[in-house]
Scaffold this motif. Structure first.
Motif, mmCIF file in Angstrom:
data_model
loop_
_atom_site.group_PDB
_atom_site.id
_atom_site.type_symbol
_atom_site.label_atom_id
_atom_site.label_comp_id
_atom_site.label_asym_id
_atom_site.label_seq_id
_atom_site.Cartn_x
_atom_site.Cartn_y
_atom_site.Cartn_z
ATOM 1 N N VAL A 1 0.841 -1.199 0.000
ATOM 2 C CA VAL A 1 0.000 0.000 0.000
ATOM 3 C C VAL A 1 0.877 1.250 0.000
ATOM 4 O O VAL A 1 0.603 2.209 -0.733
ATOM 5 C CB VAL A 1 -0.979 -0.005 1.195
ATOM 6 N N GLN A 2 1.943 1.224 0.786
ATOM 7 C CA GLN A 2 2.865 2.365 0.802
ATOM 8 C C GLN A 2 3.440 2.623 -0.582
ATOM 9 O O GLN A 2 3.514 3.770 -1.025
ATOM 10 C CB GLN A 2 4.023 2.111 1.772
ATOM 11 N N ALA A 3 3.854 1.567 -1.257
ATOM 12 C CA ALA A 3 4.434 1.721 -2.598
ATOM 13 C C ALA A 3 3.419 2.341 -3.549
ATOM 14 O O ALA A 3 3.760 3.243 -4.336
ATOM 15 C CB ALA A 3 4.910 0.371 -3.119
ATOM 16 N N ILE A 4 2.186 1.885 -3.477
ATOM 17 C CA ILE A 4 1.139 2.428 -4.352
ATOM 18 C C ILE A 4 0.867 3.892 -4.012
ATOM 19 O O ILE A 4 0.754 4.740 -4.897
ATOM 20 C CB ILE A 4 -0.131 1.565 -4.254
ATOM 21 N N PHE A 5 0.769 4.203 -2.725
ATOM 22 C CA PHE A 5 0.535 5.591 -2.323
ATOM 23 C C PHE A 5 1.700 6.496 -2.744
ATOM 24 O O PHE A 5 1.486 7.644 -3.143
ATOM 25 C CB PHE A 5 0.295 5.693 -0.815
ATOM 26 N N ASN A 6 2.925 5.987 -2.656
ATOM 27 C CA ASN A 6 4.082 6.783 -3.082
ATOM 28 C C ASN A 6 4.020 7.074 -4.572
ATOM 29 O O ASN A 6 4.312 8.193 -5.005
ATOM 30 C CB ASN A 6 5.392 6.082 -2.714
ATOM 31 N N LEU A 7 3.641 6.072 -5.363
ATOM 32 C CA LEU A 7 3.474 6.299 -6.803
ATOM 33 C C LEU A 7 2.382 7.331 -7.056
ATOM 34 O O LEU A 7 2.524 8.211 -7.909
ATOM 35 C CB LEU A 7 3.117 4.995 -7.517
ATOM 36 N N LYS A 8 1.287 7.217 -6.319
ATOM 37 C CA LYS A 8 0.171 8.156 -6.478
ATOM 38 C C LYS A 8 0.625 9.588 -6.191
ATOM 39 O O LYS A 8 0.278 10.521 -6.910
ATOM 40 C CB LYS A 8 -0.968 7.754 -5.546
ATOM 41 N N ARG A 9 1.416 9.741 -5.146
ATOM 42 C CA ARG A 9 1.849 11.085 -4.757
ATOM 43 C C ARG A 9 2.887 11.663 -5.707
ATOM 44 O O ARG A 9 2.916 12.865 -5.930
ATOM 45 C CB ARG A 9 2.397 11.051 -3.338
ATOM 46 N N THR A 10 3.743 10.809 -6.262
ATOM 47 C CA THR A 10 4.795 11.336 -7.140
ATOM 48 C C THR A 10 4.342 11.479 -8.585
ATOM 49 O O THR A 10 4.763 12.408 -9.274
ATOM 50 C CB THR A 10 6.059 10.457 -7.090
ATOM 51 N N ASP A 11 3.495 10.561 -9.047
ATOM 52 C CA ASP A 11 3.125 10.554 -10.461
ATOM 53 C C ASP A 11 1.696 10.967 -10.747
ATOM 54 O O ASP A 11 1.307 11.095 -11.887
ATOM 55 C CB ASP A 11 3.362 9.158 -11.057
ATOM 56 N N GLY A 12 0.899 11.119 -9.710
ATOM 57 C CA GLY A 12 -0.497 11.514 -9.906
ATOM 58 C C GLY A 12 -1.423 10.313 -9.890
ATOM 59 O O GLY A 12 -1.037 9.189 -10.207
ATOM 60 N N CYS A 13 -2.648 10.575 -9.541
ATOM 61 C CA CYS A 13 -3.641 9.520 -9.309
ATOM 62 C C CYS A 13 -3.931 8.686 -10.552
ATOM 63 O O CYS A 13 -4.110 7.486 -10.467
ATOM 64 C CB CYS A 13 -4.929 10.147 -8.777
ATOM 65 N N GLY A 14 -3.974 9.297 -11.706
ATOM 66 C CA GLY A 14 -4.322 8.552 -12.915
ATOM 67 C C GLY A 14 -3.133 8.224 -13.800
ATOM 68 O O GLY A 14 -3.307 7.851 -14.954
ATOM 69 N N SER A 15 -1.930 8.317 -13.244
ATOM 70 C CA SER A 15 -0.738 8.120 -14.067
ATOM 71 C C SER A 15 -0.615 6.673 -14.548
ATOM 72 O O SER A 15 -1.051 5.731 -13.881
ATOM 73 C CB SER A 15 0.520 8.506 -13.299
ATOM 74 N N GLU A 16 -0.011 6.530 -15.707
ATOM 75 C CA GLU A 16 0.199 5.202 -16.278
ATOM 76 C C GLU A 16 1.077 4.347 -15.361
ATOM 77 O O GLU A 16 0.835 3.154 -15.174
ATOM 78 C CB GLU A 16 0.842 5.332 -17.659
ATOM 79 N N LYS A 17 2.086 4.969 -14.772
ATOM 80 C CA LYS A 17 2.994 4.248 -13.871
ATOM 81 C C LYS A 17 2.244 3.733 -12.640
ATOM 82 O O LYS A 17 2.445 2.590 -12.209
ATOM 83 C CB LYS A 17 4.140 5.174 -13.453
ATOM 84 N N LEU A 18 1.365 4.548 -12.082
ATOM 85 C CA LEU A 18 0.571 4.131 -10.921
ATOM 86 C C LEU A 18 -0.352 2.982 -11.297
ATOM 87 O O LEU A 18 -0.421 1.968 -10.597
ATOM 88 C CB LEU A 18 -0.251 5.300 -10.366
ATOM 89 N N ILE A 19 -1.044 3.131 -12.399
ATOM 90 C CA ILE A 19 -1.990 2.101 -12.827
ATOM 91 C C ILE A 19 -1.248 0.798 -13.105
ATOM 92 O O ILE A 19 -1.682 -0.279 -12.678
ATOM 93 C CB ILE A 19 -2.803 2.577 -14.048
#
Length: 117
Positions: free
Chosen positions: A61-79
Motif C-alpha cells: 500500500v505504501q508503494a502504491i501511495f508513493n506512486l500516487k503522490r509522485t506521479d499523480g492519481c491517474g498516471s500510467e505508472k501508478l496504474i
C-alpha cells in the motif's frame, strides 16, 4: 474533522490511524497541534482497507501511495504498478486455492476410506 470524529466515521481506532500516519499513508493537516482530517483522508483510509482486504501488505500500500503522490492519481505508472500488484496477489490466491483443493481431496478420500472400514 478531528481524530475522534474520523475514527467514528471510518470505524477504526486512534491507534490504527496513528499507525497509518507513521507509515505516511494518512497525512492530516495540523492546526494548533491538533490533527484535522479531510474527506480525502477518509477516501485514503477506505482505499487502504480495500487493498488490505484483497491481501496487500501495508508495504504494498505504501508503494502504491508513493506512486500516487509522485506521479499523480491517474498516471500510467501508478496504474501499471497497481495492476502488477493485483496480478501477484491473484497468483497467490490461485496457488492457495489449488492447495486447498488438494487438501480437500485428500480429506475426502480419507473419510471415504475410513467409512469403508
Amino acid at each position: 474533522m478531528k481524530i475522534s470524529e474520523f475514527v467514528k466515521q471510518v470505524n477504526t481506532t486512534k491507534d490504527a490511524v496513528r499507525h497509518y500516519e507513521e507509515l505516511d499513508l494518512l497525512r492530516p493537516s495540523w492546526k494548533n497541534d491538533v490533527r484535522y482530517y479531510s474527506p480525502k483522508d477518509v477516501g485514503d483510509f477506505h482505499a487502504i482497507k480495500e487493498m488490505q482486504s484483497v491481501g496487500f501488505s501495508l508495504k504494498d500500500v505504501q508503494a502504491i501511495f508513493n506512486l500516487k503522490r509522485t506521479d499523480g492519481c491517474g498516471s500510467e505508472k501508478l496504474i501499471q504498478g497497481f495492476l502488477d500488484s493485483l496480478d501477484k496477489e491473484l497468483e497467490a490466491v490461485v496457488k492457495a486455492e489449488e492447495e486447498l483443493q488438494q487438501k480437500k481431496s485428500k480429506i475426502t478420500n480419507m473419510i471415504l476410506e475410513l467409512k469403508q472400514l
